[in-house]
Enzyme design. Structure first.
Site, PDB file in Angstrom:
ATOM      1  N   SER A 183       0.832  -1.233  -0.015  1.00  0.00           N
ATOM      2  CA  SER A 183       0.066   0.072   0.030  1.00  0.00           C
ATOM      3  C   SER A 183       0.640   1.341   0.147  1.00  0.00           C
ATOM      4  O   SER A 183       2.067   1.311   0.548  1.00  0.00           O
ATOM      5  CB  SER A 183      -0.976   0.104   1.189  1.00  0.00           C
ATOM      6  OG  SER A 183      -1.859  -0.958   1.277  1.00  0.00           O
ATOM      7  N   GLU A 184       0.265   2.505  -0.954  1.00  0.00           N
ATOM      8  CA  GLU A 184       1.055   3.610  -0.899  1.00  0.00           C
ATOM      9  C   GLU A 184       0.069   4.601  -0.474  1.00  0.00           C
ATOM     10  O   GLU A 184      -1.362   4.635  -0.415  1.00  0.00           O
ATOM     11  CB  GLU A 184       1.522   3.696  -2.139  1.00  0.00           C
ATOM     12  CG  GLU A 184       2.714   2.747  -2.335  1.00  0.00           C
ATOM     13  CD  GLU A 184       3.391   3.131  -3.869  1.00  0.00           C
ATOM     14  OE1 GLU A 184       4.225   2.527  -4.222  1.00  0.00           O
ATOM     15  OE2 GLU A 184       2.997   4.034  -4.374  1.00  0.00           O
ATOM     16  N   PRO A 185       0.401   5.810  -0.291  1.00  0.00           N
ATOM     17  CA  PRO A 185      -0.588   6.987  -0.139  1.00  0.00           C
ATOM     18  C   PRO A 185      -1.663   7.225  -1.036  1.00  0.00           C
ATOM     19  O   PRO A 185      -2.844   7.465  -1.051  1.00  0.00           O
ATOM     20  CB  PRO A 185       0.225   8.221   0.051  1.00  0.00           C
ATOM     21  CG  PRO A 185       1.815   7.684   0.523  1.00  0.00           C
ATOM     22  CD  PRO A 185       1.862   6.335  -0.128  1.00  0.00           C
TER      23      PRO A 185
ATOM     24  N   GLY B 209      -4.186   2.112  -2.771  1.00  0.00           N
ATOM     25  CA  GLY B 209      -4.584   1.289  -1.624  1.00  0.00           C
ATOM     26  C   GLY B 209      -5.230   0.063  -2.303  1.00  0.00           C
ATOM     27  O   GLY B 209      -4.603  -1.009  -2.661  1.00  0.00           O
TER      28      GLY B 209
ATOM     29  N   GLY C   9     -24.771  -4.199  27.410  1.00  0.00           N
ATOM     30  CA  GLY C   9     -25.299  -2.992  28.015  1.00  0.00           C
ATOM     31  C   GLY C   9     -24.003  -2.059  28.187  1.00  0.00           C
ATOM     32  O   GLY C   9     -23.308  -1.830  27.615  1.00  0.00           O
ATOM     33  N   GLY C  10     -24.565  -1.072  29.276  1.00  0.00           N
ATOM     34  CA  GLY C  10     -23.464  -0.029  29.730  1.00  0.00           C
ATOM     35  C   GLY C  10     -22.098  -0.702  29.798  1.00  0.00           C
ATOM     36  O   GLY C  10     -21.140  -0.187  29.475  1.00  0.00           O
TER      37      GLY C  10
ATOM     38  N   GLU D 160      -5.591  -5.949   3.595  1.00  0.00           N
ATOM     39  CA  GLU D 160      -5.510  -7.076   2.659  1.00  0.00           C
ATOM     40  C   GLU D 160      -6.728  -7.310   1.757  1.00  0.00           C
ATOM     41  O   GLU D 160      -7.359  -8.391   1.459  1.00  0.00           O
ATOM     42  CB  GLU D 160      -5.068  -8.480   3.415  1.00  0.00           C
ATOM     43  CG  GLU D 160      -4.053  -8.387   4.316  1.00  0.00           C
ATOM     44  CD  GLU D 160      -3.382  -9.645   4.662  1.00  0.00           C
ATOM     45  OE1 GLU D 160      -3.761 -10.842   4.046  1.00  0.00           O
ATOM     46  OE2 GLU D 160      -2.670  -9.524   5.584  1.00  0.00           O
TER      47      GLU D 160
ATOM     48  N   SER E 149     -13.685  -5.012   1.611  1.00  0.00           N
ATOM     49  CA  SER E 149     -14.880  -5.941   1.352  1.00  0.00           C
ATOM     50  C   SER E 149     -15.361  -5.500  -0.075  1.00  0.00           C
ATOM     51  O   SER E 149     -15.521  -6.731  -0.800  1.00  0.00           O
ATOM     52  CB  SER E 149     -15.944  -5.510   2.322  1.00  0.00           C
ATOM     53  OG  SER E 149     -15.720  -6.135   3.561  1.00  0.00           O
TER      54      SER E 149
END
Length: 379
Positions: free
Chosen positions: A126-128, A131, A339-340, A363, A366
C-alpha cells in the site's frame, strides 16, 4: 465430506488457546490503551512455532497445514488481534511468499530466521495513492549496475518498526504498468530507509502500523524476488493466502466476543432472572452463533482447498468478506448484550468491536473481495 479435526489440529488449537489465555490476556487492555506492540508475546509466539507454522521444516518451520494455522489464528485473535495480525503477516505474506517464490539463497538468509520468529517480516504494498488500486504504484526501483535504487513511500505497514525484513513492491518499468512491477527484499537499517511515526488507530492499537520512506536505498539484484515484472503477480498470489489469515482473525474476534457475551448473559440479571432467559437475548446469541459457524465453514473450506492444491482465490475472498462482516455484526451485538458495561474497556468487547473493523479494510477491502468474487462467477 469430513468436518472433524485431526489430533494434531486439536493439539495446535489447544496450545494456541493456552498461550492466548496465559500470555496475551494479561495486559491486553493496557497494551491497547498505550498502543504498545506486544514484543515479548510475539517473541514467545516464535519460540512456540506460531510465526512460521506452514514453512517446511528444512527452513526451520513447523511444516503444518493451513487448517492448523487457521485454528491457531482464531484462538490468538479471540484475545489479542494486534498479536494475531503480526502472526498473520509473518506467516501468510512474508514466509509464504519467500518459500514459494524466493531463491534458495534468499530462503537460507531470511526465511530460516523468519520461520522461528527470531526476526519478523513486513509486506509493503500500500501507498498514499495506492490502496485498493494496487496497480498505481509510485515507488520505483531503478537498476544501477549490481543494485537497484529504491525510492518512494509505503503506507499502513503492519510490523512497520518491529520488522527486520520488508518485502517491497515497486515499479521497475513505469511504461509497462502493472507488468512493470517487481518485488524486493529490503533490510531495516539500510541507508536511505526511514520508518515514519506510528499511526494512532481506532483498533488493533498494539500493532505497529507505520509509513516507510525510501530514498535511493541500494537493493542488491539478488534481493529481487523472481524476474522483473513479476511483482504484481507475486503480490496478488500472496494476498490470496493472506486473506485466509485475516478471515481467521475476523472469525477469532467474533468468537471471542460471542464467548464473552454468552458468559455474561448467564451472570447478569434483569427483571428477576438472568438475561439469557429473555428471548431478546437468546435470539441475539442464536444469530451470533449461526453467523460464526457459517464463517468458520467458509474459512475452513478455503484452508482445505489451499492444503489440497486446489484453486482457493475465490474461496478466500468469500471467507474474508463474510467473516469480516460477521466480526462487525457479532462484536456490535456483544456490546449490546453487555449493555452499559459493554461500553467500558474492562469488559473487552468494546476493544473487540474496534478491532473488528479493520478486517473489512486491510488485505483487500470488502469491496475488493466482491470484485474478486464477481469476476470469478462471471468468468
Amino acid at each position: 465430506m469430513r468436518f472433524d479435526y485431526t489430533e494434531e489440529h486439536l493439539a495446535v488449537r489447544d496450545a494456541a488457546r493456552d498461550f492466548a489465555q496465559s500470555e496475551l490476556l494479561p495486559g491486553v487492555i493496557d497494551r491497547d490503551t498505550e498502543a504498545k506492540f506486544p514484543l515479548e508475546q510475539v517473541k514467545k509466539m516464535g519460540e512456540l512455532g506460531f510465526m512460521g507454522m506452514m514453512v517446511d521444516p528444512k527452513y526451520n518451520g513447523g511444516g503444518m497445514d493451513t487448517i492448523s494455522y487457521v485454528l491457531a489464528m482464531e484462538e490468538i485473535s479471540k484475545i489479542d488481534a494486534s498479536a494475531s495480525v503480526s502472526m498473520s503477516v509473518n506467516n501468510s505474506l512474508v514466509c509464504w511468499g519467500l518459500e514459494k517464490y524466493g531463491t534458495e539463497a534468499q530462503k537460507e538468509k531470511y526465511l530460516k530466521r523468519l520461520a522461528t520468529g527470531e526476526i519478523i517480516g513486513a509486506f509493503c504494498l500500500s501507498e498514499p495513492e495506492a490502496g485498493s488500486d494496487a496497480t498505481s504504484q509510485k515507488t520505483t526501483a531503478d537498476l544501477n549496475g549490481d543494485h537497484y535504487l529504491l525510492n518512494g513511500t509505503k503506507n499502513w505497514i503492519t510490523n512497520g518498526s518491529s520488522a527486520s525484513v520488508y518485502l517491497v513492491i515497486a515499479q521497475t518499468d513505469v511504461s509497462k504498468g502493472h507488468k512493470g512491477i517487481s518485488a524486493f527484499i529490503v533490510e531495516k537499517g539500510w541507508d536511505g530507509f526511514v520508518i515514519g511515526k506510528k499511526e494512532d488507530k481506532m483498533g488493533i492499537r498494539g500493532s505497529d502500523t507505520h509509513s516507510l520512506m525510501f530514498t535511493d536505498v541500494k537493493v542488491p539484484v539478488e534481493n529481487r524476488i523472481g524476474e522483473e515484472g513479476f511483482g504484481f503477480t507475486f503480490a496478488m498470489e500472496t494476498l490470496n493466502g493472506g486473506r485466509i489469515g485475516i478471515a481467521a482473525q475476523a472469525l477469532g474476534i467474533a468468537s471471542g466476543a460471542y464467548e464473552l457475551a454468552l458468559a455474561y448473559s448467564k451472570e447478569r440479571k434483569a427483571f428477576g432472572k438472568t438475561i439469557s432467559q429473555h428471548q431478546a437475548i437468546q435470539f441475539k446469541l442464536a444469530d451470533m452463533a449461526t453467523q460464526i459457524e457459517t464463517a468458520r465453514l467458509l474459512v475452513m473450506k478455503s484452508a482445505w482447498l489451499k492444503d489440497n492444491g486446489q484453486d482457493y482465490a475465490t474461496a478466500s475472498a468469500m471467507a474474508k468478506l463474510y467473516a469480516s462482516e460477521v466480526a462487525m455484526n457479532v462484536t456490535t451485538e456483544a456490546v449490546q448484550v453487555h449493555g452499559g458495561y459493554g461500553y467500558v474497556k474492562e469488559y473487552h468487547v468494546e476493544r473487540l468491536m474496534r478491532d473488528a473493523k479493520i478486517t473489512q479494510i486491510y488485505e483487500g477491502t470488502s469491496e475488493i473481495q466482491k470484485i474478486v468474487i464477481s469476476r470469478s462467477i462471471l468468468r
